[in-house]
Enzyme design. Structure first.
Site, mmCIF file in Angstrom:
data_model
loop_
_atom_site.group_PDB
_atom_site.id
_atom_site.type_symbol
_atom_site.label_atom_id
_atom_site.label_comp_id
_atom_site.label_asym_id
_atom_site.label_seq_id
_atom_site.Cartn_x
_atom_site.Cartn_y
_atom_site.Cartn_z
ATOM 1 C CG ASP A 34 23.500 16.118 64.016
ATOM 2 O OD1 ASP A 34 22.766 15.357 64.678
ATOM 3 O OD2 ASP A 34 24.568 15.760 63.490
ATOM 4 C CG ASN A 87 19.795 12.954 71.241
ATOM 5 O OD1 ASN A 87 19.528 11.849 71.715
ATOM 6 N ND2 ASN A 87 20.031 13.127 69.940
ATOM 7 C CE1 TYR A 153 27.086 5.621 73.911
ATOM 8 C CE2 TYR A 153 26.393 4.132 75.664
ATOM 9 C CZ TYR A 153 26.075 5.023 74.656
ATOM 10 O OH TYR A 153 24.766 5.320 74.393
ATOM 11 C CE LYS A 157 25.470 8.219 76.202
ATOM 12 N NZ LYS A 157 24.780 9.445 75.747
ATOM 13 C CB ILE A 186 16.959 3.177 70.381
ATOM 14 C CG1 ILE A 186 16.753 3.365 71.897
ATOM 15 C CG2 ILE A 186 15.771 3.734 69.601
ATOM 16 C CD1 ILE A 186 15.545 2.675 72.471
#
Length: 246
Positions: A34, A87, A153, A157, A186
C-alpha cells in the site's frame, strides 16, 4: 494455501485488508502492499502477531517501476509468486465530464487502470517462471454500468474488465488464470466522507437493503485465487447486493 505466496495491493484498509487477513488465516505468505505505510505496516504486523506470515512493502501502484519492485520483492522474500490481487484504487474526482479536470482524469486512470496493466505485466512474468498462478483484478459494479459524476472511475473500471479478459485469453494455456471481481458499494474508507443522506441513497440502490462488507468480497477473491476455481478464468463476478439486477 499453505506455502503459496500472494501479493495484495491496497491492503492497508477495506477490501484489501480483509483479503490479506483471510489469505494469511488460511496459511498463505502475504505481501501487504500500500502507499499508506503506517496503516499497511500495522496490517502486516497484526497478521504476524496472530500466527500468520506477512511482510510489508510500500508501493505507489501508478508507477511501473514500483510494481516491478513489488513483484521482485515477493519473489525474493518467498521464492515465487502464486497469486496476485490487484485491489488498490481511488474514488477520483467527482464532476460531470465537461467540468472534470484533466489532472483528475489522469490521476484516476493512473491509479485504477494503468496500475492494473503494470501489475499484470510483472506478475505474469513471475508466474510464467514458476509454472502458473492466479490473478484477481478488482473492478467494480461500475465496470459494467455508468455512474453520473464518475467518468474517470467508471472508465477505468470498464478497462479493468478488458485487461482481465485479454490476459485470460493470452495466458490461460500457460496455467495462469485471470479473473475480476466487481464490488458494489462497500463499507470502506472510500465512503467515509459521505454524509448520512448520501449513504442512505446508496443503500437504496442495493435490493439487499444495505451496503456490503469487505469480508464478503474477500471470500470471493480468496475462492478465485484458490485451486477450487481451477476452471474459472476471464470472468467478472459482481458482489453487489443485487445492484446490477435492478
Amino acid at each position: 494455501m499453505k506455502g503459496k505466496t500472494v501479493i495484495i495491493t491496497g491492503a492497508a484498509s477495506g477490501i484489501g485488508k480483509a483479503t490479506a487477513e483471510l489469505f494469511a488465516k488460511e496459511g498463505a505468505n502475504v505481501v501487504v502492499s500500500d502507499i499508506n505505510e503506517t496503516a499497511a505496516r500495522v496490517v502486516a504486523e497484526d497478521i504476524v502477531s496472530n500466527g500468520g506470515k506477512a511482510v510489508f512493502i510500500k508501493t505507489d501502484v501508478s508507477m511501473p517501476e514500483e510494481m516491478e519492485k513489488l513483484v521482485d520483492f515477493a519473489v525474493k522474500t518467498y521464492g515465487k509468486l502464486d497469486i496476485a490481487v490487484n485491489n488498490a484504487g481511488i474514488g477520483g474526482e467527482i464532476n460531470p465530464i465537461a467540468d472534470m479536470s484533466i489532472e483528475g482524469w489522469h490521476k484516476v486512470i493512473g491509479v485504477n487502470l494503468n496500475s492494473l496493466f503494470y501489475g499484470l505485466k510483472y506478475q505474469i512474468q513471475a508466474m510464467l517462471k514458476s509454472g502458473g498462478g492466479s490473478i484477481v483484478n478488482i473492478s467494480s459494479i461500475l465496470g459494467s454500468v455508468g455512474f453520473a459524476g464518475s467518468a474517470g472511475y467508471a472508465s477505468a473500471k470498464h478497462g479493468v474488465l478488458g485487461l482481465t479478459q485479454t490476459a485470460a485469453m493470452e495466458y490461460s494455456s500457460q496455467n495462469i488464470r485471470v479473473n475480476s471481481v466487481g464490488p458494489g458499494f462497500i463499507e470502506t474508507p472510500l465512503l467515509e466522507a459521505l454524509d448520512s443522506e448520501m449513504k442512505s441513497q446508496l443503500v437504496a440502490l442495493h435490493p439487499i437493503g444495505r451496503l456490503g462488507r469487505s469480508e464478503e468480497v474477500a471470500e470471493l477473491i480468496f475462492w478465485l485465487g484458490s485451486d477450487k476455481a481451477s476452471f474459472v478464468t476471464g470472468s467478472y463476478h459482481p458482489v453487489d447486493g443485487g445492484y446490477l439486477a435492478r
